[in-house]
Every structure is written in structure tokens, then in C-alpha cells.
Design an enzyme around this catalytic site. Structure first.
Site, PDB file in Angstrom:
ATOM      1  CB  CYS A 284     -49.617  -0.958  16.231  1.00  0.00           C
ATOM      2  SG  CYS A 284     -51.148  -0.126  15.792  1.00  0.00           S
TER       3      CYS A 284
ATOM      4  CB  CYS B  30     -52.312  -3.645  16.167  1.00  0.00           C
ATOM      5  SG  CYS B  30     -52.552  -1.908  16.512  1.00  0.00           S
TER       6      CYS B  30
END
Length: 379
Positions: free
Chosen positions: A105, A201
Site C-alpha cells: 500500500c 491498510c
């Protein structure tokens, strides 16, 4: 702050709705930078179920923008997140591995599409609320551990490139979490007491088994002890990780005495889960590992063979090891002492002192039993 340019450069700050990114914007505004806040909405699946936790975060971001008198924009990178992060996340679980989506991410979204969008908006730099430090040495940027070691996020940032770090700054490098909250309170920021976010995330906290079941078909199978005897049934390999104790459901009548059971391995081909008794069973320990191709913060490793320390999970002390970088970029790592629950799909991250060198996804491990056997054979 680790930024490449002094005030009044235009800096786009990634605002999450939390206290860390809000104080990042506060510090930059006070220092004389031109600050623009950018909130990323990167997960939309929950909208279908009548729940949109991002709405509360957006409201908090807008309140922070109002308090600091900075403009705020909301952008949607849900398609990019699904394609570049979540698809890989699911694929790794299907392989029987345990991925770390926060690392991907950061590389693909926060310092990828977000950074590109910020530059389109005219940003001369970007800033995030990560607890990490950047040191600029000529044209090279080095990634260092922050003042608050309990919040150190270099593990999650190790896969970033020089191009991604060049326009970046991390203003919280010299602060502790307590100091960050004190600054937020003193400035009257509406998120000063907000709980830290955890979980996946951009997806956040949720019942993990239930969440995975939305996307992966559960295939129950056998739990086997070290001798290959069935001692129970698992509900699907993605729901377990190495070293796990809770949730195995193995009752009395199996094994030796009342020693607890732990997950020691997965076999995706046979759909079996290997379990052992005892926190430090040899099958839970590894003398080393083989990684996938590594990424290096400054672009290359310090040498083809070198000594350093390494982490194989976020919350651990870096352990002494020897690293050999193979011709194809993979790393063979040997630890000075056995490591517990080293997990394929997670990452090994290398350090020399306070500097993060880079890291790689763990592919296979060298169990202490195998290592002892190899030594005996070589003798």
C-alpha cells in the site's frame, strides 16, 4: 522535516483523519509551507453493505482543514487499490501465505498514485504522518528510524524507491506519540484524542475471518501433528498464520499433556495445517530464510555479502544476521540465533544501526531441524 525544499514550497499532506497526519499538516503550516490536505478514499466495498467508515474520517479531515485554515480535497483511488494491492493480498492468501498489504500500500498507493496526483496539483513536495526519518545526502535519500522507536514504521516503508522518497517529507521523525497528541491538543485539533487506526491498510479493523470469507472460499482440511497424525480440522488455510495459538479448536485427548498447540506450517497443495505443541517447538524456529528479490532504499545493497540486523515482523527487535544477495536479487539470510514463526509472505527488512537498507518478501525458511540435518550431512 526531511523535505527537499524550504518554505514557502507547496506541500500536499496525506490526511487520513487521524492525529498523526493532522499534526504533520499543523507543523508544516506553522513552518510557513503552503499546505494542501488530500484525503484518499481507497475502499468502497463496505458501501454495498450500508457501512461507510470513510465518511467519519472525511468529516474529521474537513474539520482539521477548517481549524488549520488549509484547503482539503478528497480523491478516490479505490480502483487502483483493488488492482495494485488487494488483488495481490487475496492471491497470496490463496497460495497459503500471509501477506503484509501495508508495505504494498505504501509503495503503490501512498507513495505511488497519491504522490503522482499531488504533483499534478502543483506540489513541490509531499508529506505523510509516518514515524520515520529521511536524511538527504546529495541526491540520495536515506530512510532512518524515528525518535519514537515504539512507533517506528520503517518496516512498512522499506520497499520505497529513491524516486518516491525524493519529494517526500516525514515531519514526525523527531517526535514521540505523546508529544504529537500534546501538540494536537494545544492547537485545538478535533482529532487530538482520536484512537489510532489499526487493521488492514485503508480497510481498517474488522472481524478478519468474516472479512476474508467475503472474498475467499473456505476449504476445510486436516490439522496434522509432526508425525502426520490428524488431530483436528481447520476451516480454511487463509484463516491461520504461523505461530498462531488462538482459534485452533483442538480439544483434549490429542498430543502430550496439556501443552498448547500452535500453527507451524501450511501445505496449500494438500490443504493441510501442521500444528505442534509448545511455544518454542523446533518446527516453529528458523535458522534462516530465502527471500524473493529485494528492494534497496539507495538502489543497491551494501555488498553481495554483508552483516546487519533484520526484522521478520513489525513488532520485534532487529536480530543479527548474515545476508548473501544472489545474482537474481534474492537474499539468503542466516540468523545469529533461531527466529520464531518466520512467515512466508511477510517481509524481512534489513538495518545497519538506525538506517533501513531495504528488504524483501520471505519465500521459504530454513527450520532449525533442517539446518541441523544439513550440518550433520556436511560433517
Amino acid at each position: 522535516f526531511g523535505l527537499p525544499l524550504p518554505p514557502p514550497a507547496r506541500v500536499v499532506v496525506g490526511l487520513s483523519g487521524g492525529v498523526d497526519s493532522a499534526v504533520t499538516a499543523l507543523l508544516l503550516k506553522r513552518a510557513g509551507y503552503e499546505v494542501l490536505g488530500l484525503f484518499m478514499k481507497n475502499w468502497e466495498d463496505d458501501d454495498r453493505f450500508g457501512d461507510c467508515p470513510a465518511e467519519a474520517d472525511i468529516a474529521d479531515v474537513q474539520a482539521v482543514g477548517h481549524t488549520l485554515d488549509i484547503p482539503v480535497q478528497v480523491v478516490n483511488f479505490a480502483a487502483e487499490y483493488r488492482e495494485q494491492v488487494f488483488a495481490h493480498f487475496l492471491a497470496e492468501y490463496r497460495r497459503g501465505r500471509t501477506p503484509n498489504p501495508d508495505i504494498l500500500c505504501n509503495r503503490q498507493i501512498k507513495f505511488g498514485v497519491f504522490q503522482q496526483h499531488a504533483l499534478v496539483l502543483g506540489a513541490q513536495a509531499i508529506a505523510t504522518g509516518h514515524y520515520a526519518a529521511l536524511r538527504r545526502d546529495g541526491k540520495q535519500v536515506h530512510l532512518l528510524c524515528p525518535a519514537d522507536r515504539d512507533k517506528d514504521q520503517t518496516y512498512f516503508l522499506h520497499a520505497l524507491t529513491q524516486a518516491q522518497l525524493a519529494p517526500a517529507g516525514m515531519p514526525l521523525a523527531g517526535l514521540t506519540k505523546r508529544e504529537v497528541r500534546a501538540l494536537a491538543t494545544e492547537a485545538g485539533l478535533p482529532v487530538a484524542g482520536k484512537k489510532d487506526s489499526t487493521g488492514i491498510c485503508f480497510i481498517g479493523e474488522r472481524p478478519f475471518r468474516e472479512f476474508l470469507s467475503r472474498y475467499l472460499v473456505a476449504e476445510p482440511g486436516d490439522m496434522l501433528d509432526p508425525e502426520g497424525h490428524m488431530v483436528g480440522r481447520h476451516i480454511g488455510l487463509p484463516h491461520y498464520t504461523l505461530g498462531q495459538r488462538q482459534g485452533l479448536g483442538i480439544g483434549g485427548g490429542h498430543g502430550t499433556g496439556n501443552a498448547p498447540w500452535y500453527v507451524a506450517g501450511k501445505d496449500a497443495t494438500r490443504n493441510t495445517l501442521r500444528v505442534v505443541q509448545g511455544h518454542d517447538h523446533p518446527l516453529l524456529l528458523s535458522d534462516g530464510l530465502l527471500s524473493e528479490a529485494a528492494t534497496w532504499i539507495v538502489g543497491s545493497p551494501p555488498a553481495s555479502r554483508f552483516s546487519c540486523t533484520a526484522k521478520t515482523r513489525y513488532r520485534q527487535t532487529a536480530e543479527a544476521c548474515q545476508v548473501e544477495v544472489l545474482d537474481d536479487g534474492r537474499c539468503e539470510v542466516r540468523f545469529a540465533r533461531p527466529q520464531r514463526a518466520v512467515t512466508p509472505g511477510q517481509s524481512v527488512v534489513f538495518y545497519v544501526g538506525d538506517e533501513c537498507l531495504g528488504g524483501a518478501v520471505i519465500d521459504t525458511t530454513v527450520p532449525v531441524i533442517q539446518a541441523a540435518s544439513d550440518t550433520a550431512l556436511s560433517a
